[in-house]
Motif scaffolding. Structure first.
Motif, PDB file in Angstrom:
ATOM      1  N   ASN A 199       0.849  -1.187   0.000  1.00  0.00           N
ATOM      2  CA  ASN A 199       0.000   0.000   0.000  1.00  0.00           C
ATOM      3  C   ASN A 199       0.887   1.241   0.000  1.00  0.00           C
ATOM      4  O   ASN A 199       1.714   1.431   0.900  1.00  0.00           O
ATOM      5  CB  ASN A 199      -0.910  -0.004   1.234  1.00  0.00           C
ATOM      6  CG  ASN A 199      -1.853   1.176   1.274  1.00  0.00           C
ATOM      7  OD1 ASN A 199      -1.469   2.281   1.605  1.00  0.00           O
ATOM      8  ND2 ASN A 199      -3.103   0.936   0.926  1.00  0.00           N
ATOM      9  N   GLU A 200       0.732   2.072  -1.009  1.00  0.00           N
ATOM     10  CA  GLU A 200       1.635   3.203  -1.213  1.00  0.00           C
ATOM     11  C   GLU A 200       1.708   4.121   0.004  1.00  0.00           C
ATOM     12  O   GLU A 200       2.791   4.445   0.494  1.00  0.00           O
ATOM     13  CB  GLU A 200       1.198   3.992  -2.441  1.00  0.00           C
ATOM     14  CG  GLU A 200       2.139   5.125  -2.818  1.00  0.00           C
ATOM     15  CD  GLU A 200       1.735   5.782  -4.134  1.00  0.00           C
ATOM     16  OE1 GLU A 200       2.278   5.392  -5.174  1.00  0.00           O
ATOM     17  OE2 GLU A 200       0.852   6.674  -4.097  1.00  0.00           O
ATOM     18  N   ALA A 201       0.545   4.541   0.513  1.00  0.00           N
ATOM     19  CA  ALA A 201       0.525   5.493   1.627  1.00  0.00           C
ATOM     20  C   ALA A 201       1.020   4.849   2.915  1.00  0.00           C
ATOM     21  O   ALA A 201       1.747   5.477   3.696  1.00  0.00           O
ATOM     22  CB  ALA A 201      -0.894   6.036   1.822  1.00  0.00           C
ATOM     23  N   ALA A 202       0.633   3.590   3.157  1.00  0.00           N
ATOM     24  CA  ALA A 202       1.012   2.927   4.406  1.00  0.00           C
ATOM     25  C   ALA A 202       2.508   2.653   4.473  1.00  0.00           C
ATOM     26  O   ALA A 202       3.137   2.854   5.521  1.00  0.00           O
ATOM     27  CB  ALA A 202       0.219   1.629   4.572  1.00  0.00           C
ATOM     28  N   VAL A 203       3.099   2.186   3.391  1.00  0.00           N
ATOM     29  CA  VAL A 203       4.540   1.898   3.396  1.00  0.00           C
ATOM     30  C   VAL A 203       5.327   3.209   3.506  1.00  0.00           C
ATOM     31  O   VAL A 203       6.363   3.255   4.184  1.00  0.00           O
ATOM     32  CB  VAL A 203       4.954   1.098   2.146  1.00  0.00           C
ATOM     33  CG1 VAL A 203       6.464   0.885   2.120  1.00  0.00           C
ATOM     34  CG2 VAL A 203       4.235  -0.256   2.124  1.00  0.00           C
ATOM     35  N   ALA A 204       4.841   4.272   2.887  1.00  0.00           N
ATOM     36  CA  ALA A 204       5.503   5.575   3.034  1.00  0.00           C
ATOM     37  C   ALA A 204       5.476   6.015   4.495  1.00  0.00           C
ATOM     38  O   ALA A 204       6.473   6.527   5.020  1.00  0.00           O
ATOM     39  CB  ALA A 204       4.811   6.613   2.154  1.00  0.00           C
ATOM     40  N   ALA A 205       4.335   5.806   5.161  1.00  0.00           N
ATOM     41  CA  ALA A 205       4.220   6.152   6.580  1.00  0.00           C
ATOM     42  C   ALA A 205       5.147   5.281   7.429  1.00  0.00           C
ATOM     43  O   ALA A 205       5.771   5.757   8.378  1.00  0.00           O
ATOM     44  CB  ALA A 205       2.779   5.993   7.044  1.00  0.00           C
ATOM     45  N   LEU A 206       5.225   4.008   7.078  1.00  0.00           N
ATOM     46  CA  LEU A 206       6.112   3.086   7.800  1.00  0.00           C
ATOM     47  C   LEU A 206       7.562   3.543   7.695  1.00  0.00           C
ATOM     48  O   LEU A 206       8.291   3.590   8.695  1.00  0.00           O
ATOM     49  CB  LEU A 206       5.956   1.677   7.231  1.00  0.00           C
ATOM     50  CG  LEU A 206       6.913   0.606   7.768  1.00  0.00           C
ATOM     51  CD1 LEU A 206       6.622   0.326   9.232  1.00  0.00           C
ATOM     52  CD2 LEU A 206       6.803  -0.673   6.939  1.00  0.00           C
ATOM     53  N   LEU A 207       7.998   3.879   6.494  1.00  0.00           N
ATOM     54  CA  LEU A 207       9.383   4.322   6.293  1.00  0.00           C
ATOM     55  C   LEU A 207       9.655   5.631   7.029  1.00  0.00           C
ATOM     56  O   LEU A 207      10.776   5.877   7.486  1.00  0.00           O
ATOM     57  CB  LEU A 207       9.663   4.485   4.799  1.00  0.00           C
ATOM     58  CG  LEU A 207       9.683   3.185   3.987  1.00  0.00           C
ATOM     59  CD1 LEU A 207       9.701   3.498   2.495  1.00  0.00           C
ATOM     60  CD2 LEU A 207      10.883   2.320   4.370  1.00  0.00           C
ATOM     61  N   GLY A 208       8.641   6.469   7.134  1.00  0.00           N
ATOM     62  CA  GLY A 208       8.802   7.745   7.827  1.00  0.00           C
ATOM     63  C   GLY A 208       8.710   7.633   9.340  1.00  0.00           C
ATOM     64  O   GLY A 208       9.022   8.589  10.055  1.00  0.00           O
ATOM     65  N   ASN A 209       8.293   6.464   9.833  1.00  0.00           N
ATOM     66  CA  ASN A 209       8.173   6.229  11.277  1.00  0.00           C
ATOM     67  C   ASN A 209       9.540   5.784  11.813  1.00  0.00           C
ATOM     68  O   ASN A 209       9.909   4.623  11.717  1.00  0.00           O
ATOM     69  CB  ASN A 209       7.111   5.154  11.540  1.00  0.00           C
ATOM     70  CG  ASN A 209       6.931   4.863  13.016  1.00  0.00           C
ATOM     71  OD1 ASN A 209       7.644   5.382  13.872  1.00  0.00           O
ATOM     72  ND2 ASN A 209       5.958   4.024  13.332  1.00  0.00           N
ATOM     73  N   GLN A 210      10.288   6.701  12.364  1.00  0.00           N
ATOM     74  CA  GLN A 210      11.665   6.409  12.771  1.00  0.00           C
ATOM     75  C   GLN A 210      11.751   5.440  13.936  1.00  0.00           C
ATOM     76  O   GLN A 210      12.799   4.842  14.188  1.00  0.00           O
ATOM     77  CB  GLN A 210      12.397   7.705  13.105  1.00  0.00           C
ATOM     78  CG  GLN A 210      12.518   8.624  11.901  1.00  0.00           C
ATOM     79  CD  GLN A 210      13.569   9.693  12.073  1.00  0.00           C
ATOM     80  OE1 GLN A 210      14.269   9.757  13.078  1.00  0.00           O
ATOM     81  NE2 GLN A 210      13.683  10.557  11.080  1.00  0.00           N
ATOM     82  N   SER A 211      10.652   5.260  14.676  1.00  0.00           N
ATOM     83  CA  SER A 211      10.678   4.325  15.799  1.00  0.00           C
ATOM     84  C   SER A 211      10.257   2.916  15.384  1.00  0.00           C
ATOM     85  O   SER A 211      10.333   1.988  16.192  1.00  0.00           O
ATOM     86  CB  SER A 211       9.756   4.818  16.920  1.00  0.00           C
ATOM     87  OG  SER A 211       8.384   4.729  16.530  1.00  0.00           O
ATOM     88  N   ALA A 212       9.798   2.748  14.151  1.00  0.00           N
ATOM     89  CA  ALA A 212       9.361   1.426  13.685  1.00  0.00           C
ATOM     90  C   ALA A 212      10.569   0.527  13.454  1.00  0.00           C
ATOM     91  O   ALA A 212      11.575   0.954  12.888  1.00  0.00           O
ATOM     92  CB  ALA A 212       8.551   1.557  12.400  1.00  0.00           C
ATOM     93  N   GLN A 213      10.448  -0.714  13.879  1.00  0.00           N
ATOM     94  CA  GLN A 213      11.503  -1.697  13.621  1.00  0.00           C
ATOM     95  C   GLN A 213      11.271  -2.307  12.233  1.00  0.00           C
ATOM     96  O   GLN A 213      10.244  -2.927  12.004  1.00  0.00           O
ATOM     97  CB  GLN A 213      11.472  -2.796  14.681  1.00  0.00           C
ATOM     98  CG  GLN A 213      11.670  -2.306  16.104  1.00  0.00           C
ATOM     99  CD  GLN A 213      11.454  -3.412  17.117  1.00  0.00           C
ATOM    100  OE1 GLN A 213      11.741  -4.572  16.865  1.00  0.00           O
ATOM    101  NE2 GLN A 213      10.910  -3.037  18.270  1.00  0.00           N
ATOM    102  N   ILE A 214      12.216  -2.110  11.350  1.00  0.00           N
ATOM    103  CA  ILE A 214      12.111  -2.675  10.000  1.00  0.00           C
ATOM    104  C   ILE A 214      13.310  -3.597   9.783  1.00  0.00           C
ATOM    105  O   ILE A 214      14.454  -3.136   9.745  1.00  0.00           O
ATOM    106  CB  ILE A 214      12.081  -1.575   8.919  1.00  0.00           C
ATOM    107  CG1 ILE A 214      10.897  -0.624   9.161  1.00  0.00           C
ATOM    108  CG2 ILE A 214      11.966  -2.198   7.530  1.00  0.00           C
ATOM    109  CD1 ILE A 214      10.784   0.485   8.131  1.00  0.00           C
ATOM    110  N   ARG A 215      13.029  -4.888   9.695  1.00  0.00           N
ATOM    111  CA  ARG A 215      14.112  -5.852   9.496  1.00  0.00           C
ATOM    112  C   ARG A 215      14.798  -5.616   8.148  1.00  0.00           C
ATOM    113  O   ARG A 215      14.189  -5.090   7.222  1.00  0.00           O
ATOM    114  CB  ARG A 215      13.553  -7.272   9.555  1.00  0.00           C
ATOM    115  CG  ARG A 215      12.895  -7.626  10.878  1.00  0.00           C
ATOM    116  CD  ARG A 215      12.141  -8.936  10.756  1.00  0.00           C
ATOM    117  NE  ARG A 215      11.428  -9.263  11.988  1.00  0.00           N
ATOM    118  CZ  ARG A 215      10.315  -9.966  12.030  1.00  0.00           C
ATOM    119  NH1 ARG A 215       9.771 -10.422  10.904  1.00  0.00           N
ATOM    120  NH2 ARG A 215       9.726 -10.234  13.186  1.00  0.00           N
ATOM    121  N   GLU A 216      16.052  -6.047   8.053  1.00  0.00           N
ATOM    122  CA  GLU A 216      16.814  -5.814   6.825  1.00  0.00           C
ATOM    123  C   GLU A 216      16.161  -6.493   5.622  1.00  0.00           C
ATOM    124  O   GLU A 216      16.120  -5.930   4.527  1.00  0.00           O
ATOM    125  CB  GLU A 216      18.253  -6.303   6.994  1.00  0.00           C
ATOM    126  CG  GLU A 216      19.174  -5.783   5.909  1.00  0.00           C
ATOM    127  CD  GLU A 216      20.637  -5.883   6.275  1.00  0.00           C
ATOM    128  OE1 GLU A 216      21.459  -5.928   5.355  1.00  0.00           O
ATOM    129  OE2 GLU A 216      20.958  -5.912   7.483  1.00  0.00           O
TER     130      GLU A 216
END
Length: 425
Positions: A199-216
């Motif tokens: 989802n374009e908007a949701a993934v953009a929000a996820l990437l902009g969420n600096q506290s979100a843990q995003i695995r490599e």
């Protein structure tokens, strides 16, 4: 509410409560020192202004609050919701007496109120607390109205990862996904689920969420898709703790302006910054920024970038313009599970904004989806498949054809359903 500082004796309060002057009755209704029986009496007042004061008054007996739950005035119920929801955090587990039970009953009723404004007040008041009943938070999180569910999805500490994964798996509307993606401290498993929606908007929000843990591995998957999702480029470039290999891949498809931002990152190794600097110079010389699938700037990458794929909506637009967006093509997309293309097809054939289509489909209303298919001039046979496969409506709730092939609702019912979602019939 505080009211006047001058004490109000019982006889004076009783006289004012029976006054023909609405102002007198409002005064008594607003005072914290008015006797409970008089406040209860005024909860039945003919004036909504008086009942609004009763609803807001912390001294109002809970029995009167229970009565106001069904008040015909929306402002009365909204004021009551604001007061009652505020009381919940003060209820401890060992306090489950009649008064506390009544308080819970009232807030649960208001959380089911037909008026969005009332439910929104409950959600906004409870979004940050960990003392609300978990089942109530679950209900608010799944509300079809984004202004109700959004604050709870974004903030509630009572929603577990399993809860969030279940909601994501139900294919909610874009706004709900964005709210989840913006949660503080989002776990790696939930971030992965958001990324998989594409989802374009949701993934953009996820990437902009600096506290979100995003695995490599999740970040790698996002970068695989990123060339065709321009809104992801800026938050990708600014993502904290960006692995050098990821930075090299990103540099292959972002704009020259973002490439310069990437070049200024001091947390990247010198060889990566040097390669990015060279790319900036090459683009400046060529005057033609690279697009999608470039080599990773001289740094080894295990796989070549794939050519950017067309977005589902763009494919649907091309087919529509060529007069090929027919039932056969939509059925084929359904079979392949190409949800984005089907949503685009419904949007184009119905002349409805994609956001409205997504809201109807995400709402899982059999009547709403059926009306949308009717407006898109699809057969009822195909409409049934859209209900089952795209809207995920349980088979027992799906609307079936009437007399073998006809739509089961009248045209006027269909128009009403569309207008409910803000569309013209």
């Amino acid at each position: 509410m505080s009211g006047s500082r001058i004490p109000l004796d019982y006889e004076t309060a009783k006289k004012l409560a029976a006054s023909q002057d609405t102002g007198d009755r409002r005064l008594v209704a607003s005072r914290a020192d008015t006797q409970p029986e008089i406040l209860f009496f005024l909860a039945n007042d003919a004036s909504a202004e008086v009942r609004r004061e009763i609803a807001r008054n912390d001294s109002t007996p809970r029995q009167a609050d229970l009565l106001l739950c069904g008040d015909p005035d929306e402002e009365v119920r909204s004021g009551l919701a604001r007061k009652i929801a505020r009381l919940l955090p003060s209820l401890t587990a060992d306090r489950v007496g009649q008064l506390e039970r009544m308080t819970l009953d009232i807030v649960e009723a208001l959380a089911r109120d037909q008026a969005i404004a009332v439910r929104r007040v409950v959600a906004e008041t409870l979004k940050d607390t960990d003392a609300a009943p978990p089942h109530l938070v679950q209900q608010l999180a799944r509300d079809l109205e984004l202004s109700v569910s959004g604050p709870v999805l974004r903030h509630s500490p009572l929603l577990t990862d399993d809860d969030l994964l279940s909601i994501i798996g139900s294919q909610p509307m874009d706004g709900k996904l964005v709210a989840i993606a913006e949660r503080a401290g989002l776990s790696g498993s939930v971030s992965e689920a958001v990324a998989r929606t594409q989802n374009e908007a949701a993934v953009a929000a996820l990437l902009g969420n600096q506290s979100a843990q995003i695995r490599e591995e999740t970040l790698d998957r996002i970068i695989d898709m990123a060339p065709r999702f321009e809104p992801w480029h800026s938050p990708l470039v600014r993502r904290p703790s960006l692995p050098p290999q990821a930075a090299a891949r990103i540099a292959g498809f972002v704009s020259e302006q973002l490439l310069k931002v990437l070049e200024t990152r001091t947390d990247l190794p010198a060889d990566v910054r040097g390669a990015i600097r060279s790319a900036v110079q090459q683009r400046a010389n060529a005057g033609n920024p690279a697009r999608g699938g470039a080599e990773p700037l001289g740094i080894a990458d295990p796989a070549e970038e794939e050519e950017p794929k067309e977005r589902p909506m763009d494919r649907a637009r091309k087919a529509h313009a060529a007069g090929k967006l027919d039932e056969e093509m939509i059925t084929e997309a359904l079979t392949k599970g190409d949800r984005g293309f089907v949503l685009g097809a419904l949007s184009l054939r119905a002349g409805a904004p994609l956001e409205a289509v997504d809201k109807i489909i995400g709402g899982q209303s059999a009547r709403g989806v059926t009306a949308l298919c009717w407006k898109a001039k699809l057969s009822m046979r195909l409409c049934r498949q859209v209900q089952l496969r795209i809207a995920n409506i349980p088979p027992s709730s799906v609307l079936n054809a009437r007399d073998g092939s006809h739509y089961p609702m009248s045209d006027s019912e269909m128009v009403w359903q569309l207008e409910f979602f803000g569309l013209k019939g």
